[in-house]
Design a protein around this motif. Structure first.
Motif, mmCIF file in Angstrom:
data_model
loop_
_atom_site.group_PDB
_atom_site.id
_atom_site.type_symbol
_atom_site.label_atom_id
_atom_site.label_comp_id
_atom_site.label_asym_id
_atom_site.label_seq_id
_atom_site.Cartn_x
_atom_site.Cartn_y
_atom_site.Cartn_z
ATOM 1 N N HIS A 1 -11.644 3.307 -7.197
ATOM 2 C CA HIS A 1 -12.114 3.901 -5.930
ATOM 3 C C HIS A 1 -13.523 4.428 -6.180
ATOM 4 O O HIS A 1 -13.702 5.582 -6.606
ATOM 5 C CB HIS A 1 -11.173 5.017 -5.456
ATOM 6 N N GLN B 1 -7.937 2.276 -10.965
ATOM 7 C CA GLN B 1 -7.859 2.132 -9.512
ATOM 8 C C GLN B 1 -9.174 1.617 -8.910
ATOM 9 O O GLN B 1 -9.166 0.775 -8.010
ATOM 10 C CB GLN B 1 -7.460 3.463 -8.866
ATOM 11 N N ASN C 1 2.739 12.417 -5.702
ATOM 12 C CA ASN C 1 2.432 12.440 -4.271
ATOM 13 C C ASN C 1 3.457 11.573 -3.525
ATOM 14 O O ASN C 1 3.695 10.447 -3.906
ATOM 15 C CB ASN C 1 1.010 11.874 -4.063
ATOM 16 N N GLN C 2 4.038 12.076 -2.471
ATOM 17 C CA GLN C 2 5.034 11.345 -1.674
ATOM 18 C C GLN C 2 6.357 11.148 -2.391
ATOM 19 O O GLN C 2 7.091 10.220 -2.094
ATOM 20 C CB GLN C 2 4.468 9.999 -1.176
ATOM 21 N N TRP D 1 -8.021 3.458 4.000
ATOM 22 C CA TRP D 1 -7.529 4.825 3.723
ATOM 23 C C TRP D 1 -8.685 5.801 3.664
ATOM 24 O O TRP D 1 -8.514 7.007 3.833
ATOM 25 C CB TRP D 1 -6.739 4.851 2.410
ATOM 26 N N GLU E 1 0.839 -1.219 0.000
ATOM 27 C CA GLU E 1 0.000 0.000 0.000
ATOM 28 C C GLU E 1 0.864 1.256 0.000
ATOM 29 O O GLU E 1 0.596 2.210 -0.722
ATOM 30 C CB GLU E 1 -0.898 -0.004 1.233
ATOM 31 N N ASN E 2 1.942 1.256 0.811
ATOM 32 C CA ASN E 2 2.823 2.432 0.912
ATOM 33 C C ASN E 2 4.305 2.108 0.894
ATOM 34 O O ASN E 2 5.124 2.973 0.576
ATOM 35 C CB ASN E 2 2.510 3.199 2.204
ATOM 36 N N TRP F 1 5.383 8.901 -8.799
ATOM 37 C CA TRP F 1 4.095 9.493 -8.385
ATOM 38 C C TRP F 1 4.356 10.862 -7.801
ATOM 39 O O TRP F 1 5.237 11.003 -6.919
ATOM 40 C CB TRP F 1 3.409 8.587 -7.364
ATOM 41 N N ASN G 1 1.996 6.730 -11.779
ATOM 42 C CA ASN G 1 0.701 6.803 -11.110
ATOM 43 C C ASN G 1 0.142 8.219 -11.260
ATOM 44 O O ASN G 1 0.819 9.189 -10.944
ATOM 45 C CB ASN G 1 0.909 6.480 -9.618
ATOM 46 N N GLU G 2 -1.096 8.307 -11.810
ATOM 47 C CA GLU G 2 -1.884 9.553 -11.758
ATOM 48 C C GLU G 2 -1.203 10.744 -12.428
ATOM 49 O O GLU G 2 -1.136 11.840 -11.897
ATOM 50 C CB GLU G 2 -2.222 9.866 -10.289
ATOM 51 N N TRP H 1 -8.199 -2.397 -2.244
ATOM 52 C CA TRP H 1 -7.312 -1.459 -1.559
ATOM 53 C C TRP H 1 -7.644 -1.474 -0.073
ATOM 54 O O TRP H 1 -8.598 -0.865 0.362
ATOM 55 C CB TRP H 1 -7.440 -0.049 -2.148
ATOM 56 N N GLU I 1 -7.134 -0.912 -7.242
ATOM 57 C CA GLU I 1 -7.307 -0.353 -5.889
ATOM 58 C C GLU I 1 -8.792 -0.320 -5.493
ATOM 59 O O GLU I 1 -9.305 0.654 -4.995
ATOM 60 C CB GLU I 1 -6.704 1.065 -5.814
ATOM 61 N N LYS J 1 6.643 3.016 -2.037
ATOM 62 C CA LYS J 1 6.542 4.341 -2.678
ATOM 63 C C LYS J 1 7.869 5.083 -2.565
ATOM 64 O O LYS J 1 8.728 4.751 -1.730
ATOM 65 C CB LYS J 1 5.418 5.137 -2.026
ATOM 66 N N HIS K 1 4.171 -0.982 -6.230
ATOM 67 C CA HIS K 1 3.419 0.281 -6.295
ATOM 68 C C HIS K 1 4.197 1.331 -5.543
ATOM 69 O O HIS K 1 4.396 1.172 -4.329
ATOM 70 C CB HIS K 1 2.021 0.055 -5.676
HETATM 71 O O1 G3I Z 1 4.297 6.172 8.041
HETATM 72 C C1 G3I Z 1 3.979 7.502 8.515
HETATM 73 C C2 G3I Z 1 4.070 7.523 10.023
HETATM 74 O O2 G3I Z 1 5.419 7.306 10.418
HETATM 75 C C3 G3I Z 1 3.573 8.889 10.525
HETATM 76 O O3 G3I Z 1 3.575 8.886 11.948
HETATM 77 C C4 G3I Z 1 2.150 9.120 10.005
HETATM 78 C C5 G3I Z 1 1.568 10.443 10.463
HETATM 79 O O4 G3I Z 1 2.158 11.480 9.710
HETATM 80 O O5 G3I Z 1 2.176 9.107 8.559
HETATM 81 C C6 G3I Z 1 2.567 7.832 8.064
HETATM 82 O O6 G3I Z 1 2.581 7.869 6.656
HETATM 83 C C7 G3I Z 1 1.256 7.894 6.095
HETATM 84 C C8 G3I Z 1 1.125 6.666 5.181
HETATM 85 O O7 G3I Z 1 -0.140 6.690 4.496
HETATM 86 C C9 G3I Z 1 1.207 5.360 5.968
HETATM 87 O O8 G3I Z 1 0.147 5.299 6.883
HETATM 88 C C10 G3I Z 1 1.141 9.160 5.250
HETATM 89 O O9 G3I Z 1 1.125 10.267 6.124
HETATM 90 C C11 G3I Z 1 -0.174 9.126 4.470
HETATM 91 O O10 G3I Z 1 -0.219 10.224 3.571
HETATM 92 C C12 G3I Z 1 -0.210 7.842 3.626
HETATM 93 O O11 G3I Z 1 -1.473 7.804 2.963
HETATM 94 C C13 G3I Z 1 -1.486 6.891 1.869
HETATM 95 C C14 G3I Z 1 -1.791 7.693 0.587
HETATM 96 O O12 G3I Z 1 -1.897 6.790 -0.526
HETATM 97 C C15 G3I Z 1 -0.685 8.685 0.284
HETATM 98 O O13 G3I Z 1 0.497 7.964 0.044
HETATM 99 C C16 G3I Z 1 -2.608 5.871 2.112
HETATM 100 O O14 G3I Z 1 -2.288 5.048 3.228
HETATM 101 C C17 G3I Z 1 -2.765 5.003 0.871
HETATM 102 O O15 G3I Z 1 -3.891 4.115 0.999
HETATM 103 C C18 G3I Z 1 -3.003 5.881 -0.356
HETATM 104 O O16 G3I Z 1 -3.080 5.059 -1.479
HETATM 105 C C19 G3I Z 1 -3.216 5.750 -2.723
HETATM 106 C C20 G3I Z 1 -2.442 4.974 -3.778
HETATM 107 O O17 G3I Z 1 -1.089 4.860 -3.377
HETATM 108 C C21 G3I Z 1 -2.582 5.630 -5.131
HETATM 109 N N1 G3I Z 1 -3.992 5.751 -5.499
HETATM 110 C C22 G3I Z 1 -4.802 6.477 -4.507
HETATM 111 C C23 G3I Z 1 -4.701 5.790 -3.150
HETATM 112 C C24 G3I Z 1 -5.571 6.483 -2.128
HETATM 113 O O18 G3I Z 1 -5.108 7.787 -1.911
#
Ligand code: G3I
Length: 351
Positions: free
Chosen positions: A235, A233, A110-111, A319, A67-68, A108, A156-157, A311, A264, A71, A104
């Motif tokens: 969603h 995806q 994002n991130q 999420w 999931e993450n 991207w 991605n996206e 997902w 997803e 990335k 995955h």
């Molecule tokens: O791991 C850190 C942790 O150490 C920290 O304490 C915490 C609070 O800041 O954040 C944690 O990281 C988070 C991560 O998820 C793991 O939980 C990020 O902030 C948060 O932004 C991240 O969100 C993910 C999001 O993508 C952005 O990367 C979601 O879990 C994930 O389900 C979502 O998945 C995306 C796909 O990759 C692409 N398509 C859309 C989908 C939904 O947005």
């Protein structure tokens, strides 16, 4: 290096198998029911593999997506710094249990860690430096899991949701133009010529965005760029897509003649910004009907769809909890918080 991670997982990472009654072990799993149609996968975190969810994963799914953990930010937080622990634990679990593994995602907006876009003087990087960093990242990550990951979400996206924009105006696009997309696929293919390379995006049921995605893929294919598949995806919600919208979406993507995957899948029980409410019988009935519609359409295009990946694992955590409405719990999946199959599960598995 990865071999050491594999050994440490076997020694340190006990798999927690939940008890039989929690997930109906005597009933065929999703992966068994769909064995002759397409692979059924699930997006996971390293933590989930060490809880009672591991048993549900093994019973129901034949493929994992990180999931993450794979990335750009989590795996490559600094130019000389890679963090493989989370990704390796997911790869080890897949290998230990004979599960397929999707990567995955390699590129991207994002991130992507900030360092990617800054040069030594703290200024915005040149196109050449950004592409050389992207090549280094993709070559290293794909190379590490070569022979283990069968399919990558390479880009991605990249397509914009704005009607008057084709490409998302990300830093990748601002610095490189659309060229970064084909370069990412070329770098990934050079690193693992066997891996299936996907372009992955959301809002694919929107005809304007869909047209832009399809036109871009056609353009890339015409240039000989190794795009092997497209990830929808998925969603979605209990309100959309309607069966005709989904059928039109799948029919349009089938016209590309490439591998299609739902990458997803989740079915939110709310309109996008709807305020929180309890999970009512009406919501469950609509969600059951929507999942039934979706899998009926997936089966119809089963020759072109090679995998459907959920997902997140269960309603215990998604999420969509607190997104986009803070404090709002969602119930988007086939298993409830206690990992028991919901009505929608039976609607998906009985046909
Ligand atoms: O791991 C850190 C942790 O150490 C920290 O304490 C915490 C609070 O800041 O954040 C944690 O990281 C988070 C991560 O998820 C793991 O939980 C990020 O902030 C948060 O932004 C991240 O969100 C993910 C999001 O993508 C952005 O990367 C979601 O879990 C994930 O389900 C979502 O998945 C995306 C796909 O990759 C692409 N398509 C859309 C989908 C939904 O947005």
């Amino acid at each position: 290096m990865f071999r050491k991670a594999l050994i440490s997982f076997f020694i340190l990472g006990p798999v927690f198998i939940c008890s039989a009654q929690q997930s109906g072990v005597d009933t065929p799993g999703l992966k068994d029911v769909y064995r002759n149609y397409f692979t059924i996968g699930v997006a996971v975190s390293p933590r989930a593999l060490k809880t009672d969810e591991a048993g549900l994963i093994l019973r129901q799914f034949g493929s994992l997506t990180a999931e993450n953990a794979m990335k750009m930010g989590p795996v490559h937080p600094g130019e000389q710094e890679y963090n493989w622990a989370g990704a390796d634990s997911i790869a080890s679990f897949a290998r230990q249990h004979g599960l397929k593994l999707r990567g995955h995602t390699l590129c991207w907006h994002n991130q992507t860690p900030e360092w990617f876009f800054k040069d030594g003087a703290g200024l915005t990087v040149s196109k050449e430096l950004l592409l050389s960093r992207l090549k280094e990242h993709i070559t290293t990550v794909v190379g590490r899991y070569k022979g283990m990951i069968y399919a990558w979400d390479v880009v991605n996206e990249a397509i914009s949701d704005k009607a008057d924009e084709v490409y998302r105006n990300s830093l990748f696009y601002q610095i490189c133009g659309e060229e970064y997309i084909e370069r990412a696929f070329e770098y990934a293919h050079a690193a693992d010529p066997e891996a299936l390379l996907f372009y992955n995006d959301y809002n694919e049921t929107n005809p304007v965005k869909r047209r832009k995605i399809i036109d871009m893929i056609r353009k890339l294919k015409a240039k000989g760029v190794p795009v092997h598949g497209v990830g929808l995806q998925g969603h979605w919600s209990i309100y959309e897509p309607t069966p005709p919208q989904l059928d039109e979406t799948l029919r349009d993507f089938v016209s590309l003649g490439i591998n299609i995957q739902i990458t997803e899948l989740d079915i939110s029980v709310y309109h996008k910004d709807e305020v929180a409410s309890p999970y009512t019988e009406d919501m469950e009935a609509r969600q059951t009907a929507q999942y039934k519609n979706c899998f009926k359409a997936f089966r119809k295009y089963g020759k072109e769809i090679s995998a459907v990946t959920f997902w997140n694992i269960s309603d215990r955590s998604s999420w969509l909890d607190n997104f986009p409405v803070r404090g709002r719990k969602n119930y988007p999946l086939l298993f409830d918080k206690d990992l028991k199959p919901k009505k929608a599960f039976y609607a998906v598995t009985s046909f």
